[in-house]
Scaffold this motif. Structure first.
Motif, PDB file in Angstrom:
ATOM      1  N   ALA A 418       0.824  -1.205   0.000  1.00  0.00           N
ATOM      2  CA  ALA A 418       0.000   0.000   0.000  1.00  0.00           C
ATOM      3  C   ALA A 418       0.864   1.263   0.000  1.00  0.00           C
ATOM      4  O   ALA A 418       0.582   2.232  -0.716  1.00  0.00           O
ATOM      5  CB  ALA A 418      -0.943  -0.004   1.203  1.00  0.00           C
ATOM      6  N   THR A 419       1.943   1.246   0.793  1.00  0.00           N
ATOM      7  CA  THR A 419       2.861   2.393   0.847  1.00  0.00           C
ATOM      8  C   THR A 419       3.532   2.601  -0.502  1.00  0.00           C
ATOM      9  O   THR A 419       3.669   3.742  -0.978  1.00  0.00           O
ATOM     10  CB  THR A 419       3.941   2.167   1.923  1.00  0.00           C
ATOM     11  N   PHE A 420       3.937   1.500  -1.130  1.00  0.00           N
ATOM     12  CA  PHE A 420       4.634   1.583  -2.415  1.00  0.00           C
ATOM     13  C   PHE A 420       3.736   2.176  -3.501  1.00  0.00           C
ATOM     14  O   PHE A 420       4.197   2.947  -4.351  1.00  0.00           O
ATOM     15  CB  PHE A 420       5.112   0.188  -2.824  1.00  0.00           C
ATOM     16  N   GLN A 421       2.448   1.854  -3.464  1.00  0.00           N
ATOM     17  CA  GLN A 421       1.527   2.438  -4.443  1.00  0.00           C
ATOM     18  C   GLN A 421       1.474   3.955  -4.304  1.00  0.00           C
ATOM     19  O   GLN A 421       1.458   4.691  -5.300  1.00  0.00           O
ATOM     20  CB  GLN A 421       0.127   1.840  -4.273  1.00  0.00           C
ATOM     21  N   ASP A 422       1.459   4.436  -3.066  1.00  0.00           N
ATOM     22  CA  ASP A 422       1.487   5.886  -2.828  1.00  0.00           C
ATOM     23  C   ASP A 422       2.808   6.491  -3.295  1.00  0.00           C
ATOM     24  O   ASP A 422       2.845   7.593  -3.860  1.00  0.00           O
ATOM     25  CB  ASP A 422       1.289   6.181  -1.342  1.00  0.00           C
ATOM     26  N   THR A 423       3.900   5.769  -3.062  1.00  0.00           N
ATOM     27  CA  THR A 423       5.226   6.240  -3.482  1.00  0.00           C
ATOM     28  C   THR A 423       5.259   6.494  -4.984  1.00  0.00           C
ATOM     29  O   THR A 423       5.734   7.544  -5.445  1.00  0.00           O
ATOM     30  CB  THR A 423       6.298   5.200  -3.105  1.00  0.00           C
ATOM     31  N   ARG A 424       4.773   5.542  -5.751  1.00  0.00           N
ATOM     32  CA  ARG A 424       4.758   5.706  -7.211  1.00  0.00           C
ATOM     33  C   ARG A 424       3.826   6.835  -7.630  1.00  0.00           C
ATOM     34  O   ARG A 424       4.163   7.636  -8.506  1.00  0.00           O
ATOM     35  CB  ARG A 424       4.323   4.403  -7.893  1.00  0.00           C
ATOM     36  N   GLN A 425       2.662   6.877  -6.991  1.00  0.00           N
ATOM     37  CA  GLN A 425       1.665   7.869  -7.371  1.00  0.00           C
ATOM     38  C   GLN A 425       2.175   9.292  -7.167  1.00  0.00           C
ATOM     39  O   GLN A 425       1.893  10.194  -7.962  1.00  0.00           O
ATOM     40  CB  GLN A 425       0.384   7.649  -6.554  1.00  0.00           C
ATOM     41  N   HIS A 426       2.965   9.483  -6.114  1.00  0.00           N
ATOM     42  CA  HIS A 426       3.459  10.826  -5.781  1.00  0.00           C
ATOM     43  C   HIS A 426       4.877  11.086  -6.296  1.00  0.00           C
ATOM     44  O   HIS A 426       5.503  12.064  -5.926  1.00  0.00           O
ATOM     45  CB  HIS A 426       3.386  11.044  -4.272  1.00  0.00           C
ATOM     46  N   LYS A 427       5.373  10.178  -7.135  1.00  0.00           N
ATOM     47  CA  LYS A 427       6.690  10.331  -7.778  1.00  0.00           C
ATOM     48  C   LYS A 427       7.840  10.449  -6.780  1.00  0.00           C
ATOM     49  O   LYS A 427       8.831  11.153  -7.018  1.00  0.00           O
ATOM     50  CB  LYS A 427       6.685  11.530  -8.736  1.00  0.00           C
TER      51      LYS A 427
END
Length: 535
Positions: A418-427
């Motif tokens: 879940a954290t990694f998805q946010d990481t990608r989304q926010h560049k």
């Protein structure tokens, strides 16, 4: 001390026994593992394959896919299309109901689609509604949600107006972003509506009956589903974990019947034991490049990193699941004109022949030298981000190739899913592992990801010429014009090397010998509607 130790051990044993009793296998239920705790199971907010599997069992769109993965009527028993291809009129079934018994109406779709394009919702897949009249103007804040080209003519009739004829529109309405949602549930419970069986009200074949965070999500047959008589299993238990070793053990001992993402080192043994199914998969595994990063702004660097990867080694020695080395963005198996293969028509953008790897590496070295980084000198250390599992093993091989071939150093940073998805989304990355699975069988499902305004465009790529080619492809149903424009768009994307394609997916699945009737979907959203266990 001994007495205290005995008390502690006794207490631990009691907890263990209670835990085992709580998680005891329910005879007759099908146990499935397709991922860890999902970030969301809201049809408008989900952007993952595992999330879509849960959602499609609890919801249904105007259209759906049958046992052969062909588009058929879902909530809509039929539809009419105007001669100019701009107006679709869907006729909703009289017996289409929500899991709590209320009738599914056209207004439920109006609300769901307006919610998806509303910028306040922050739906990553909002761009999928681009064919619908005014959708993108609403999503960018230029128009009100009430101006979306969708209207309830009456309780059973939904009218949809499009900006331009869209060849794949019926494929879209079978996708979760287009599923109906209950306005009263959302307004009363907000973002928490998906967290409880009492509020997770769907209209699909199954209904959520229990949810334990980071443990399991249980669904039972929905007796209010319009086609309930065709649904075979009484109960599905989705085990929420990302532990390949535990999944393998579960498959072998019978406590899990279906699981994806097997540990790479176990694939050959699982094959020999008859516990492995390799399913076709329309998808590309790739490395997402943060184009805003100073080092990666130079397309020569991006091309060098791409050419220095030995994809044959990765697929033959590391992944070993029948994957194909990727030579482009759109994978093999995606339709072109007259049922041709888009990839075969478009060809390769660099050689993926094993014997040409040294030639590719020499070209990569020249590009790095031209960019001012001879033998990697002066080039910053690259941070690679990923969630855990096989992705780390794959990158460790790439890491070695870049070090030995280009003199480049890199580090690895692991994050929870879940954290990694946010990481990608926010560049918040330099290079990140990524994968894209088709939402429908059309090149646009892949190429649309890299539109400058796509929320799924995690690397920040922007090229007006690319956008214009895709706008042309989206403005006509003439397949000759569409496909030509999309091939030209892919030419631009790959010349810019906006991403690093690694391989074209297959879907290695661990499956019990007792389980049959699973509908394997090349889009990854496997269905258990007709699955059954042998006694």
């Amino acid at each position: 001390m001994k007495r205290k130790l005995l008390l502690i051990l006794s207490f631990a044993l009691m907890i263990f026994v209670l835990s085992c009793g709580k998680n005891k296998t329910d005879e007759g239920a099908i146990y499935i593992n397709v991922g860890p705790e999902p970030k969301t199971i809201d049809p408008a907010l989900n952007s993952t394959v595992d999330g879509s599997i849960y959602i499609q069992h609890a919801f249904e769109g105007l259209a759906t896919r049958d046992k052969d993965n062909k588009i058929v009527g879902g909530v809509a028993e039929s539809w009419d299309i105007s001669e100019d291809g701009l107006t679709y009129t869907f006729h909703i079934r009289d017996n289409a109901k929500w899991s709590d018994g209320k009738k599914v109406t056209a207004e439920d779709f109006v609300y769901a689609w307006q919610r998806a394009v509303d910028p306040i919702t922050a739906c990553e897949y909002a761009y999928q509604l681009e064919p619908v009249l005014n959708a993108m103007d609403i999503n960018s804040g230029k128009k009100e949600v009430s101006e979306l080209g969708v209207k309830a003519i009456d309780e059973n009739t939904l009218e949809v107006k499009l900006n331009a004829p869209t060849a794949y529109f019926l494929e879209l309405v079978a996708f979760p972003t287009f599923y109906p949602i209950r306005k009263d549930i959302i307004e009363e419970n907000g973002d928490n509506w998906t967290l409880s069986p009492e509020t997770y009200i769907g209209n699909g074949p199954f209904v959520m009956t229990e949810r334990r965070t980071d443990d399991r999500l249980i669904m039972s047959k929905n007796t209010n589903y319009w086609n309930a008589s065709s649904i075979v299993p009484e109960k599905l238990v989705f085990i929420l974990m990302q532990n390949g070793t535990a999944a393998v053990a579960g498959i072998k001992e019978g406590s899990i019947h279906f699981a994806n993402n097997p540990p790479l080192q176990d694939i050959e043994n699982l094959k020999s034991e008859g516990l492995m199914h390799i399913s076709p998969y329309l998808g590309t595994y790739y490395y997402c490049l943060n184009i805003t990063n100073e080092a990666l702004k130079d397309e020569r660097v991006r091309k060098a990193l791409t050419l220095a990867i030995d994809r044959n080694y990765l697929t033959e020695q590391v992944t070993r699941g029948g994957q194909l080395p990727a030579s482009a963005w759109v994978p093999s198996g995606v339709s072109d004109i007259d049922n041709a293969d888009f990839r075969e028509v478009g060809g390769n953008y660099y050689s993926i022949k094993a014997e040409d790897y040294q030639k590719n590496l020499e070209e990569a070295k020249k590009l790095m030298e031209e960019a001012g980084y001879t033998n990697g000198e002066g080039f910053p250390v690259i941070e690679f981000k990923s969630n855990s599992g096989e992705h780390i093993q794959i990158f460790e091989a790439v890491q070695q190739m870049w070090k030995e071939g280009l003199g480049i150093d890199s580090t690895i940073s692991q994050e929870e899913w879940a954290t990694f998805q946010d990481t990608r989304q926010h560049k918040n990355f330099v290079i990140a592992r990524h994968g894209w699975i088709a939402d429908y069988n059309d090149p646009m499902s892949f190429l649309g990801v890299f539109l400058s305004y796509s929320v799924q465009n995690n690397g920040g790529y922007s090229n007006k010429a690319y956008d214009d080619k895709l706008k042309l492809a989206m403005s006509t149903i003439d397949q000759n014009i569409r496909m030509k424009a999309m091939h030209e768009a892919e030419d631009i994307l790959m010349n810019d090397m906006a991403l690093i394609p690694i391989y074209f997916y297959t879907d290695p699945i661990m499956i019990s010998k007792k389980l049959s009737g699973v509908v394997f979907d090349p889009l990854g959203s496997h269905k258990f509607f007709y699955a059954k266990l042998a006694k």
